[in-house]
Design an enzyme around this catalytic site. Structure first.
Site, PDB file in Angstrom:
ATOM      1  N   GLU A  35       2.440   5.446 -13.696  1.00 25.35           N
ATOM      2  CA  GLU A  35       1.121   4.992 -13.235  1.00 25.35           C
ATOM      3  C   GLU A  35       0.022   5.847 -13.836  1.00 25.35           C
ATOM      4  O   GLU A  35       0.127   7.082 -13.844  1.00 25.35           O
ATOM      5  CB  GLU A  35       1.080   5.074 -11.698  1.00 25.35           C
ATOM      6  CG  GLU A  35       0.281   3.994 -11.062  1.00 25.35           C
ATOM      7  CD  GLU A  35       0.941   2.622 -11.266  1.00 25.35           C
ATOM      8  OE1 GLU A  35       0.499   1.899 -12.184  1.00 25.35           O
ATOM      9  OE2 GLU A  35       1.863   2.298 -10.516  1.00 25.35           O
ATOM     10  N   HIS A  36      -1.017   5.188 -14.306  1.00 22.00           N
ATOM     11  CA  HIS A  36      -2.140   5.861 -14.971  1.00 22.00           C
ATOM     12  C   HIS A  36      -1.643   6.632 -16.198  1.00 22.00           C
ATOM     13  O   HIS A  36      -2.181   7.683 -16.534  1.00 22.00           O
ATOM     14  CB  HIS A  36      -2.903   6.765 -13.997  1.00 22.00           C
ATOM     15  CG  HIS A  36      -3.688   5.970 -12.988  1.00 22.00           C
ATOM     16  ND1 HIS A  36      -4.911   5.408 -13.268  1.00 22.00           N
ATOM     17  CD2 HIS A  36      -3.393   5.606 -11.715  1.00 22.00           C
ATOM     18  CE1 HIS A  36      -5.351   4.745 -12.196  1.00 22.00           C
ATOM     19  NE2 HIS A  36      -4.439   4.844 -11.239  1.00 22.00           N
ATOM     20  N   SER A  69     -11.120 -23.149  -8.866  1.00 19.37           N
ATOM     21  CA  SER A  69     -10.002 -22.358  -8.355  1.00 19.37           C
ATOM     22  C   SER A  69      -9.703 -22.738  -6.912  1.00 19.37           C
ATOM     23  O   SER A  69     -10.606 -22.745  -6.068  1.00 19.37           O
ATOM     24  CB  SER A  69     -10.324 -20.866  -8.411  1.00 19.37           C
ATOM     25  OG  SER A  69      -9.348 -20.161  -7.657  1.00 19.37           O
ATOM     26  N   ASP A 176      -0.864  -4.137 -17.653  1.00 18.83           N
ATOM     27  CA  ASP A 176      -0.800  -5.354 -16.831  1.00 18.83           C
ATOM     28  C   ASP A 176      -0.625  -6.597 -17.694  1.00 18.83           C
ATOM     29  O   ASP A 176       0.258  -7.424 -17.460  1.00 18.83           O
ATOM     30  CB  ASP A 176      -2.077  -5.508 -16.001  1.00 18.83           C
ATOM     31  CG  ASP A 176      -2.344  -4.300 -15.132  1.00 18.83           C
ATOM     32  OD1 ASP A 176      -1.426  -3.482 -14.965  1.00 18.83           O
ATOM     33  OD2 ASP A 176      -3.479  -4.169 -14.630  1.00 18.83           O
ATOM     34  N   TYR A 226     -11.698   4.263 -11.320  1.00  9.66           N
ATOM     35  CA  TYR A 226     -10.716   4.090 -12.393  1.00  9.66           C
ATOM     36  C   TYR A 226     -11.299   4.605 -13.716  1.00  9.66           C
ATOM     37  O   TYR A 226     -10.680   5.400 -14.418  1.00  9.66           O
ATOM     38  CB  TYR A 226     -10.338   2.605 -12.505  1.00  9.66           C
ATOM     39  CG  TYR A 226      -9.301   2.329 -13.555  1.00  9.66           C
ATOM     40  CD1 TYR A 226      -7.950   2.314 -13.230  1.00  9.66           C
ATOM     41  CD2 TYR A 226      -9.665   2.095 -14.880  1.00  9.66           C
ATOM     42  CE1 TYR A 226      -6.986   2.072 -14.204  1.00  9.66           C
ATOM     43  CE2 TYR A 226      -8.718   1.852 -15.850  1.00  9.66           C
ATOM     44  CZ  TYR A 226      -7.378   1.833 -15.517  1.00  9.66           C
ATOM     45  OH  TYR A 226      -6.432   1.598 -16.473  1.00  9.66           O
TER      46      TYR A 226
HETATM   47  C1  GLA Z   1      -4.543  -0.856 -13.518  1.00  8.67           C
HETATM   48  C2  GLA Z   1      -4.820  -1.017 -15.007  1.00  8.67           C
HETATM   49  C3  GLA Z   1      -3.601  -0.645 -15.837  1.00  8.67           C
HETATM   50  C4  GLA Z   1      -3.066   0.733 -15.445  1.00  8.67           C
HETATM   51  C5  GLA Z   1      -2.914   0.851 -13.928  1.00  8.67           C
HETATM   52  C6  GLA Z   1      -2.561   2.240 -13.494  1.00  8.67           C
HETATM   53  O1  GLA Z   1      -3.563  -1.761 -13.096  1.00  8.67           O
HETATM   54  O2  GLA Z   1      -5.205  -2.338 -15.289  1.00  8.67           O
HETATM   55  O3  GLA Z   1      -3.925  -0.680 -17.202  1.00  8.67           O
HETATM   56  O4  GLA Z   1      -3.882   1.757 -15.946  1.00  8.67           O
HETATM   57  O5  GLA Z   1      -4.100   0.467 -13.248  1.00  8.67           O
HETATM   58  O6  GLA Z   1      -1.291   2.582 -13.942  1.00  8.67           O
END
Ligand code: GLA
Length: 389
Positions: A35-36, A69, A176, A226
């Site tokens: 993650e991250h 939607s 993602d 973020y």
């Molecule tokens: C969000 C972002 C991803 C990633 C995650 C953390 O989902 O879109 O690119 O950085 O956070 O892992």
């Protein structure tokens, strides 16, 4: 009635008829570990889900875009045009598909016709299971299918990310969109974000399942936090680059980080960078563990990932911490951590089948008591990438 029939019927109701349409699907995703790390040149280990975004689309004879939607019925049909695509506040969710159309144009793919597009997602809204990336990928998939653009699924992921970065202003990494575009049933994707090389790894969990716990806390300021984490890591990287020639934090082992960390001029940034480095190494170890059928070790590494995200990266918050810490208390939980960006959203747990009811009951009760509103729980399956239905 199946989802395909539901969306076709609604399309005809909203747009008058459903002549010449096709139906598409792109999944959501959950990240198991890593993650991250994706904007730090590290590894991630996400998988696509069987829940996602259903879309009905057809070409028009003019340049108009009409969107509807089923998740935002009250907004009705939102109209736009292929001329002069730009993000607009009033455009709401349509900024995601519009962004992808714009991004295709930027990459040299001229979209010749307008479209009527209806979407219906069954990813819980704001859950952190990537409903927006799912919309981006399904849009790119539709454009490729309707206009025959010569793009691979990896390109669809990159274009989706580009649109999110440049059109919608979130500096997200590639995880993602990649997980969604490249999903494979029953497999997670071990992706090296430094060069986009990847490998599928079967999620063999024996008698356990993946359970998603949704905090129902909206991300709120999440996007700006973020971007802040991302720039903290960039600054830390440039400080370390004063003393050693690396391209990204993902290039460092734990030992190397301990050697060079003194170059980072600020205590907070040391912790941010530490998370990025250690989480990347944890992800490599976790995939190795899975390959050795050591699900217990995989779970332990998930737990360590959460602690690092809580204490060093500081992206969890009371809701996610409560869900995870309560999960750890339940007998039969192999591992549990926050997943996705954090600041709200959901957690992912590996739970033995016999313990799932107990898990939902125990974690659900404790969560509601402490936080004041309920969490939602989903036992999920790993699915394929985008398809035409
Ligand atoms: C969000 C972002 C991803 C990633 C995650 C953390 O989902 O879109 O690119 O950085 O956070 O892992």
């Amino acid at each position: 009635m199946g989802m395909k029939e539901t969306v076709l019927e609604k399309f005809a109701e909203v747009f008058g008829d459903s002549e010449g349409v096709k139906v598409y699907f792109a999944p959501g995703r959950v990240n198991m570990i890593g993650e991250h790390t994706d904007y730090n040149g590290g590894h991630v280990f996400p998988c696509a889900l069987t829940i996602g975004t259903y879309a009905v689309a057809r070409k028009r004879d003019d340049r108009k875009l009409r969107f509807y939607s089923m998740n935002f019925d009250a907004l009705g049909v939102l109209e736009s045009s292929l001329e002069n695509l730009k993000p607009e506040k009033e455009a709401g969710w349509t900024n995601y598909p519009k962004g992808v159309m714009w991004a295709f144009g930027e990459k040299g793919f001229e979209i010749p016709n307008g479209m009527d597009i209806l979407l219906n997602g069954n990813i819980p809204n704001g859950s952190g299971l990537s409903s927006s990336a799912s919309v981006e990928v399904v849009t790119g998939f539709i454009l490729r299918d309707l206009f025959g653009f010569d793009v691979t699924n990896t390109d669809l992921a990159l274009i989706g990310q580009y649109s999110e970065n440049k059109f919608n202003g979130v500096n997200c990494g590639i995880m993602d969109q990649f997980a969604i575009a490249m999903g494979k049933k029953d497999n997670a994707i071990f992706l090296d974000t430094a060069d986009l090389s990847y490998e599928y790894a079967p999620m063999k969990l024996e008698n356990a399942k993946i359970v998603i716990s949704c905090s129902n806390k909206k991300r709120g300021l999440g996007d700006s936090k973020y971007n802040e984490r991302r720039s903290e890591c960039e600054t830390a990287l440039s400080e370390i680059q004063q003393v050693v020639g690396i391209n990204s934090l993902g290039d460092l082992t734990e030992e190397q980080f301990e050697t060079y960390k003194a170059a980072i001029q600020d205590e907070v940034r040391v912790r941010r960078a530490k998370h990025a480095v250690y989480e990347n190494q944890r992800t490599i170890k976790a995939v190795e563990a899975l390959k050795n059928n050591d699900v217990e070790l995989f779970g332990k590494l998930m737990n360590e990932s959460h602690v690092s995200l809580r204490d060093d990266y500081e992206v969890t918050g009371e809701e996610l911490d409560t869900l995870v810490e309560e999960a750890w208390k339940v007998d039969g939980v192999i591992g549990s951590r926050m997943t996705g960006a954090g600041f709200g959203g959901c957690t992912v747990s590996i739970v033995k089948e016999e313990a799932i009811d107990r898990f939902i009951e125990q974690v659900g009760t404790a969560y509601e008591k402490k936080i004041g509103y309920a969490a939602d729980f989903y036992v999920v399956e790993i699915g394929d990438g985008p398809v035409i239905l």
